[in-house]
Design an enzyme around this catalytic site. Structure first.
Site, PDB file in Angstrom:
ATOM      1  N   LYS A  80       0.826  -1.208   0.000  1.00 51.68           N
ATOM      2  CA  LYS A  80       0.000   0.000   0.000  1.00 51.68           C
ATOM      3  C   LYS A  80       0.868   1.270   0.000  1.00 51.68           C
ATOM      4  CE  LYS A  80      -4.219  -2.123   1.079  1.00 51.68           C
ATOM      5  NZ  LYS A  80      -3.792  -3.478   1.363  1.00 51.68           N
TER       6      LYS A  80
HETATM    7  C1  PLP Z   1      -4.439  -4.638   0.787  1.00 53.98           C
HETATM    8  C2  PLP Z   1      -3.654  -5.892   0.689  1.00 53.98           C
HETATM    9  C3  PLP Z   1      -3.969  -6.914  -0.247  1.00 53.98           C
HETATM   10  C4  PLP Z   1      -5.165  -6.825  -1.175  1.00 53.98           C
HETATM   11  O1  PLP Z   1      -4.982  -5.857  -2.183  1.00 53.98           O
HETATM   12  P1  PLP Z   1      -6.256  -5.318  -3.022  1.00 53.98           P
HETATM   13  O2  PLP Z   1      -5.724  -4.171  -3.787  1.00 53.98           O
HETATM   14  O3  PLP Z   1      -7.270  -4.917  -2.001  1.00 53.98           O
HETATM   15  O4  PLP Z   1      -6.717  -6.436  -3.882  1.00 53.98           O
HETATM   16  C5  PLP Z   1      -3.159  -8.025  -0.308  1.00 53.98           C
HETATM   17  N1  PLP Z   1      -2.101  -8.167   0.530  1.00 53.98           N
HETATM   18  C6  PLP Z   1      -1.775  -7.222   1.432  1.00 53.98           C
HETATM   19  C7  PLP Z   1      -0.615  -7.461   2.332  1.00 53.98           C
HETATM   20  C8  PLP Z   1      -2.528  -6.051   1.553  1.00 53.98           C
HETATM   21  O5  PLP Z   1      -2.197  -5.117   2.471  1.00 53.98           O
END
Ligand code: PLP
Length: 477
Positions: A121
């Site tokens: 993120k």
């Molecule tokens: C948010 C997240 C996901 C999922 O990603 P999306 O964009 O919501 O599909 C997968 N793994 C981790 C570690 C995350 O923080």
């Protein structure tokens, strides 16, 4: 470039006008009016670019209301080795998203989690922080970001917004429910513009308070309350860049194809892969992985999209993928139904009533094969076994979400000349408890984060009550 809503009933707007908002006024999600197509000559020219320069080349096609020199400055300031230097091995990752081959030329991890909160993120959120600051300064505006987090999103938002002028962050978390590491990560931030609020109750209680505050239109307008949730277009846009970067790192020529394995929850990450492919990046397959919360796997296998109730949503050991409805999925379906917003409105009217929709047997289902998706589901037992076998076979320690991605990817073998890149969405250090179960020992953490839990913490504990939280925001905004 202007941005239109998937529901077709909002005016088309330039990038900076949709940056700070969430949903379009008609309840839809913003998308560019068309996807820019990258020529072969451009692709050849991009192959040798640094991460920041590649980001500039791609984002310039989508953003035409920020002067090029300013956009370059923002990207240079965002994608630095210092910000994305939290590598497992403590080496500085000058290329921001290094490729880690498990089997040379065949299978690799694309490391997206070397940012300050050790989850992918950060890739988009750090840029969002700089873009917000830039646009707010230009317009002489302020914003108070309000959110609820169970871990990854809230910390990524705080690390992106810390110390930013004209931005304050009020982040609610469930008191005593996050891991010691997650708590320390957020609560150790001492910046005056960051407000950590631990509410007594569960994540859902925190989420309900946030919804109640957003529903108070007068309060929301008076205190300029904003959000940084996963439907923000700029987050999807920023994520397109690493699909290109990973492609160039894994191949020698632009005649080659690659496949990507993507651990998925809200469909934000893989939506960026879908768009990269539409722009002309040679992606042969997008392998979508879910955990036990398999609403997306079900859709790609059957054509039925059946959002779940929170009662039907499992708490799993890959918690950032525990979703009952995938908020970015509407963007993909908009493309699938040939951008017919009347169809999207009808489908999502059903979703909003808590009903499923079924595209099997429609002309859209036959179009689906042209989108190169495939999918699979990974369980707690699969996750533990994959963490263990990756450690034994490749000497690498992976996190539970990446393990879901790797497990499902390996069930979809690719032709010998097509490398498969699994997106590493978090570092194992964030999920020490699960790693101890899988491996019998705790994962190493980046040297820069040793002793994190003993730093002083700044957090206030409050009741999960909207009036209490509103009064707190009114005093501090
Ligand atoms: C948010 C997240 C996901 C999922 O990603 P999306 O964009 O919501 O599909 C997968 N793994 C981790 C570690 C995350 O923080």
């Amino acid at each position: 470039m202007r941005y239109i809503s998937t529901r077709g009933q909002s005016p088309a707007l330039p990038f900076c006008d949709i940056l700070l908002g969430g949903l379009a006024p008609d309840g839809g999600l913003y998308l560019p009016e068309r996807y820019p197509v990258v020529s072969r000559a451009e692709l050849d020219a991009w192959r040798g670019l640094s991460y920041a320069d590649l980001a500039l080349a791609i984002l310039s096609k989508y953003i035409d209301d920020i002067p090029a020199a300013d956009l370059k400055m923002l990207l240079d300031q965002t994608y630095t080795a210092e910000t994305y230097g939290f590598t497992r091995k403590g080496e500085v990752a000058a290329d921001i998203t290094p490729l880690y081959w498990l089997e040379k030329g065949r299978l690799a991890l694309l490391e997206l989690s070397n940012g300050p909160t050790l989850a992918f993120k950060d890739m988009a959120m750090q840029l969002l922080g700089n873009l917000f600051e830039y646009v707010l300064e230009k317009r002489g505006e302020t914003i108070n970001i309000l959110g609820a987090t169970s871990g990854d999103t809230g910390s990524a938002a705080e690390y992106a917004m810390r110390g930013k002028h004209q931005i304050k962050v009020f982040m609610l978390s469930p008191h005593g429910k996050m891991s010691a590491f997650q708590r320390a990560q957020m609560y150790a931030l001492q910046e005056a513009n960051i407000f950590n609020i631990a509410v007594t109750g569960m994540f859902d209680d925190a989420q309900d308070v946030v919804k109640a505050v957003f529903n108070d239109a007068k309060f929301k307008a008076k205190y300029k309350i904003g959000a940084v949730n996963s439907i923000n277009w700029a987050r999807v846009l920023a994520q397109i860049v690493y699909y290109f970067k990973g492609y160039f790192a894994a191949t020698r020529s632009n005649d080659q194809q690659v496949a990507f394995g993507v651990p998925s929850g809200n469909f934000g990450n893989i939506c960026a892969g879908h768009i990269a492919r539409r722009m002309g990046l040679p992606i042969s397959q997008l392998v979508l992985a879910t955990n036990e919360n398999d609403v997306l796997d079900e859709f790609f296998k059957t054509g039925v999209y059946r959002p779940r109730s929170s009662r039907e949503t499992y708490v799993t050991s890959s918690p950032s993928m525990d979703i009952s409805r995938a908020s970015n999925f509407e963007r993909f379906v908009f493309d699938l139904v040939e951008r017919d917003s009347v169809v999207v409105r009808e489908l999502w009217a059903r979703v909003e009533r808590g009903e499923a929709f079924d595209l099997s047997g429609t002309p859209y289902a036959s179009r689906l094969s042209g989108f190169a998706f495939t999918s699979g589901r990974s369980t707690h037992a699969d996750r533990l076994a994959t963490i263990k076998s990756a450690y034994e076979r490749y000497g690498v320690t992976i996190d539970p979400h990446t393990a879901d991605g790797l497990n499902v990817a390996e069930a979809h073998p690719q032709p010998a000349d097509v490398p498969l890149l699994v997106l590493e969405t978090a570092q194992a250090a964030k999920f020490a408890e699960t790693l101890r179960i899988a491996l019998g020992h705790e994962p190493e953490r980046p040297a820069a984060l040793t002793g994190l839990e003993s730093l002083p913490q700044k957090v206030e504990v409050m009741a999960a009550d909207a009036e209490t939280i509103k009064a707190y925001i009114a005093r501090h905004a």
